[in-house]
Write an enzyme that holds these catalytic residues in place. Sequence first.
Site, PDB file in Angstrom:
ATOM      1  N   ASN A 260      34.158  44.386  30.736  1.00 59.14           N
ATOM      2  CA  ASN A 260      35.354  44.397  31.578  1.00 59.14           C
ATOM      3  C   ASN A 260      36.232  43.165  31.363  1.00 59.14           C
ATOM      4  O   ASN A 260      37.449  43.232  31.549  1.00 59.14           O
ATOM      5  CB  ASN A 260      34.952  44.467  33.058  1.00 59.14           C
ATOM      6  CG  ASN A 260      34.395  45.818  33.457  1.00 59.14           C
ATOM      7  OD1 ASN A 260      34.576  46.809  32.758  1.00 59.14           O
ATOM      8  ND2 ASN A 260      33.703  45.859  34.586  1.00 59.14           N
TER       9      ASN A 260
ATOM     10  N   LEU B  40      38.479  51.073  38.645  1.00 62.60           N
ATOM     11  CA  LEU B  40      38.037  52.026  37.625  1.00 62.60           C
ATOM     12  C   LEU B  40      37.743  53.397  38.232  1.00 62.60           C
ATOM     13  O   LEU B  40      37.070  54.226  37.631  1.00 62.60           O
ATOM     14  CB  LEU B  40      36.808  51.485  36.893  1.00 62.60           C
ATOM     15  CG  LEU B  40      37.003  50.115  36.230  1.00 62.60           C
ATOM     16  CD1 LEU B  40      35.729  49.648  35.544  1.00 62.60           C
ATOM     17  CD2 LEU B  40      38.172  50.135  35.251  1.00 62.60           C
TER      18      LEU B  40
ATOM     19  N   TYR C 289      30.056  42.697  53.687  1.00 59.46           N
ATOM     20  CA  TYR C 289      29.190  42.964  52.538  1.00 59.46           C
ATOM     21  C   TYR C 289      27.807  42.337  52.724  1.00 59.46           C
ATOM     22  O   TYR C 289      26.884  42.673  51.983  1.00 59.46           O
ATOM     23  CB  TYR C 289      29.789  42.417  51.245  1.00 59.46           C
ATOM     24  CG  TYR C 289      31.137  42.969  50.851  1.00 59.46           C
ATOM     25  CD1 TYR C 289      31.711  44.058  51.505  1.00 59.46           C
ATOM     26  CD2 TYR C 289      31.860  42.364  49.815  1.00 59.46           C
ATOM     27  CE1 TYR C 289      32.953  44.535  51.127  1.00 59.46           C
ATOM     28  CE2 TYR C 289      33.093  42.845  49.433  1.00 59.46           C
ATOM     29  CZ  TYR C 289      33.650  43.918  50.094  1.00 59.46           C
ATOM     30  OH  TYR C 289      34.888  44.378  49.721  1.00 59.46           O
TER      31      TYR C 289
ATOM     32  N   ILE D 216      39.607  43.776  40.679  1.00 58.56           N
ATOM     33  CA  ILE D 216      38.303  43.173  40.994  1.00 58.56           C
ATOM     34  C   ILE D 216      37.166  44.192  40.761  1.00 58.56           C
ATOM     35  O   ILE D 216      36.514  44.628  41.711  1.00 58.56           O
ATOM     36  CB  ILE D 216      38.262  42.613  42.427  1.00 58.56           C
ATOM     37  CG1 ILE D 216      38.786  43.644  43.451  1.00 58.56           C
ATOM     38  CG2 ILE D 216      39.075  41.327  42.524  1.00 58.56           C
ATOM     39  CD1 ILE D 216      38.530  43.243  44.902  1.00 58.56           C
TER      40      ILE D 216
ATOM     41  N   VAL E  83      26.492  45.737  38.384  1.00 62.02           N
ATOM     42  CA  VAL E  83      25.230  44.997  38.428  1.00 62.02           C
ATOM     43  C   VAL E  83      24.728  44.717  37.018  1.00 62.02           C
ATOM     44  O   VAL E  83      23.642  44.155  36.848  1.00 62.02           O
ATOM     45  CB  VAL E  83      24.158  45.760  39.228  1.00 62.02           C
ATOM     46  CG1 VAL E  83      24.569  45.898  40.687  1.00 62.02           C
ATOM     47  CG2 VAL E  83      23.870  47.122  38.612  1.00 62.02           C
TER      48      VAL E  83
ATOM     49  N   ARG F  43      28.210  45.106  31.206  1.00 58.93           N
ATOM     50  CA  ARG F  43      29.420  45.760  31.677  1.00 58.93           C
ATOM     51  C   ARG F  43      30.435  44.722  32.182  1.00 58.93           C
ATOM     52  O   ARG F  43      31.636  44.871  31.971  1.00 58.93           O
ATOM     53  CB  ARG F  43      29.091  46.762  32.783  1.00 58.93           C
ATOM     54  CG  ARG F  43      30.293  47.544  33.318  1.00 58.93           C
ATOM     55  CD  ARG F  43      31.012  48.331  32.217  1.00 58.93           C
ATOM     56  NE  ARG F  43      30.149  49.209  31.496  1.00 58.93           N
ATOM     57  CZ  ARG F  43      29.778  50.430  31.895  1.00 58.93           C
ATOM     58  NH1 ARG F  43      30.219  50.895  33.052  1.00 58.93           N
ATOM     59  NH2 ARG F  43      28.997  51.178  31.159  1.00 58.93           N
TER      60      ARG F  43
END
Length: 277
Positions: free
Chosen positions: A238, A188, A50, A226, A230, A234
């Site tokens: 969650n 999701l 990443y 997980i 950004v 949100r």
Amino acid sequence: MTDQATITVDGLTIPLLGFGTWQLEPADARRMVAEALSIGYRHIDTAWIYKNEAAVGDGIRDSGVPRDQIWLTTKIWVAHFQRDHLLAQAEESAECLGFTPDLLLLHWPKVKPSIPDTIAALNEAMERGLTRSIGVSNYPAAQFRQAQAASSARIITNQVEYHPYLSLKTLRATAAELGSSITAWSPLAQGQIADDPVIGEIAAAHGKTPGQVTLRWLIQQNVIAIPRTVKPERAAENFDIWDFELSAEEMERVHALARPNGRLGDWIDRDFVWDAD
């Protein structure tokens, strides 16, 4: 850790809801990790590939949350599976993070080096103190079993794509059989659940959003989730899943959404085959 649902695997306590950082640029990763920890998350997931491990470590330090209250996962990239390369990357990841990770995963299964050889190197990384525990990611059931058979340490989790449009019955049963767990990436379905009429109807009945219902569905299976975002609002949404519960009938309605073509991220090598369900 904050008062939230956890799972215990081999004596280790892992928060069932974590914050993922896949595709987050370093600035966003740093900002959102600190934000997630301020919201109450106590589980952070990253990976060498990443290219944001240093930023994740900075976000943890920015948050002021004590390190011993956070479960931190990172992953060994497939190009680094040879023993010396694996150990070097484990050292690099710990240095970039500024912390020893709680969990170090093999990112995807590979034929070469062999699974037993790679698992032996992963065990050595743990023995050297470069991680507290080990696991795998994106391993079908046969390779999951092979990894555990080759490992002197418990394989703590298998991190795989899992959401309402995938069944994962075989892999979930395998995790239970091995005393391990499943961690869901893309929980999701990359936003697809937002317009699902079944999930929407259940969400309306509880005064929740489709995302909250989906995460609750995962948590009630003792599956670690997980999600990543950004947007601070949100991330807060969650996390707001602890004040309701899905009935057995609602759980089954969501399970029934699984379909044969539900996979969104099929990057597995052709040497391996996903489980039929």
